[in-house]
Design an enzyme around this catalytic site. Structure first.
Site, PDB file in Angstrom:
ATOM      1  N   ARG A 110       1.086  -1.240  -0.206  1.00 40.37           N
ATOM      2  CA  ARG A 110       0.223  -0.147  -0.111  1.00 40.37           C
ATOM      3  C   ARG A 110       0.706   1.208   0.326  1.00 40.37           C
ATOM      4  NH1 ARG A 110      -5.249  -1.420   1.239  1.00 40.37           N
ATOM      5  NH2 ARG A 110      -5.499  -3.372   1.671  1.00 40.37           N
ATOM      6  N   HIS A 115      12.556  -2.210  -2.901  1.00 43.61           N
ATOM      7  CA  HIS A 115      11.954  -3.291  -3.891  1.00 43.61           C
ATOM      8  C   HIS A 115      12.519  -3.834  -5.014  1.00 43.61           C
ATOM      9  CE1 HIS A 115       8.507  -2.478  -7.507  1.00 43.61           C
ATOM     10  NE2 HIS A 115       9.823  -2.090  -7.998  1.00 43.61           N
TER      11      HIS A 115
HETATM   12  C1  GAR Z   1       9.737  -8.561  -1.951  1.00 41.55           C
HETATM   13  O1  GAR Z   1      10.160  -9.448  -3.154  1.00 41.55           O
HETATM   14  C2  GAR Z   1       9.422  -6.998  -1.590  1.00 41.55           C
HETATM   15  O2  GAR Z   1      10.891  -6.201  -2.711  1.00 41.55           O
HETATM   16  C3  GAR Z   1       8.343  -7.262  -3.113  1.00 41.55           C
HETATM   17  O3  GAR Z   1       7.206  -7.669  -2.303  1.00 41.55           O
HETATM   18  C4  GAR Z   1       7.882  -9.476  -1.935  1.00 41.55           C
HETATM   19  C5  GAR Z   1       7.641  -9.194  -0.364  1.00 41.55           C
HETATM   20  O4  GAR Z   1       8.146 -10.527   0.569  1.00 41.55           O
HETATM   21  N1  GAR Z   1       7.593  -5.599  -2.923  1.00 41.55           N
HETATM   22  C6  GAR Z   1       6.839  -4.398  -3.553  1.00 41.55           C
HETATM   23  O5  GAR Z   1       6.750  -5.629  -4.144  1.00 41.55           O
HETATM   24  C7  GAR Z   1       7.490  -3.503  -3.128  1.00 41.55           C
HETATM   25  N2  GAR Z   1       6.332  -3.104  -4.319  1.00 41.55           N
HETATM   26  P1  GAR Z   1       8.339 -11.012   1.493  1.00 41.55           P
HETATM   27  O6  GAR Z   1       7.365 -10.809   1.996  1.00 41.55           O
HETATM   28  O7  GAR Z   1       8.740 -12.506   1.840  1.00 41.55           O
HETATM   29  O8  GAR Z   1       9.194 -10.068   2.280  1.00 41.55           O
END
Ligand code: GAR
Length: 181
Positions: free
Chosen positions: A79, A97
């Site tokens: 969010r 990211h």
């Molecule tokens: C991660 O790869 C993070 O970089 C991405 O969500 C994943 C969460 O994984 N975030 C985004 O894409 C934000 N724009 P996790 O819950 O295992 O840390």
């Protein structure tokens, strides 16, 4: 010792890596998803958790839980962070990211890299501003895109790099804050 709040919506692998590397500095985990894996991991670690589901005033509701917090780490928090939370933590909200920003902002950045036919991608830790994945970059790591990669394999390789650089970026920022205060 700094007090860090981690905000996440998903599995929580970045939270887990931060916890392993920064230990007792993480004092609170906030999620907008009541069933998120990050909450289970946080509870298993004995940490305080809070759920604030999406909707009006989400940023204000989250802010109301952050008394005494020095730094916020977004770790898969899907969010946008808005006022009044943004203004209350200037240059104290970080995000990870899964791309080399400014390339591939938004959702499923690893899929965007595959569709683009990129030879490399990576991950970025940056300060959060009012835009989506637009704030000043703190640290990046490159990850190769290999022939035969699919979305899952590539995301996994990126996440290994994320788990390395996020804690390093947090340490850098905390070190800089010490010199400012
Ligand atoms: C991660 O790869 C993070 O970089 C991405 O969500 C994943 C969460 O994984 N975030 C985004 O894409 C934000 N724009 P996790 O819950 O295992 O840390």
């Amino acid at each position: 010792m700094a007090r860090i709040a981690v905000l996440g919506s998903g599995a929580g692998s970045n939270f887990q890596a931060l916890l392993e590397k920064l230990g007792g500095q993480i004092s609170l985990v906030v999620s907008d998803q009541p069933d998120a894996g990050i909450l289970k991991k946080a509870k298993a670690a004995g940490l305080q958790t809070v759920v604030e589901e999406g909707g009006p005033d989400l940023s204000a509701r989250i802010l109301s839980h952050l008394d005494g917090i020095d730094l916020i780490c977004l770790a898969g928090f899907m969010r946008l962070v808005k006022e009044p939370l943004l203004g209350a933590f200037p240059r104290r909200i970080l995000n990870i990211h899964p791309s080399l920003l400014p390339k591939y902002p938004g959702k499923a950045a690893w899929e965007q890299a595959l569709v683009d036919g990129a030879g490399k991608t990576g991950c970025t830790v940056h300060f959060v501003d009012a835009g989506m994945d637009t704030g000043e970059v703190i640290l990046q790591a490159e990850v190769p895109v290999l022939s035969g990669d699919n979305a899952g394999i590539l995301h996994e390789r990126i996440q290994q790099a994320e788990h390395r650089i996020y804690a390093e970026a947090v340490r850098l920022v905390l070190e800089r804050l010490k010199h400012v205060e």
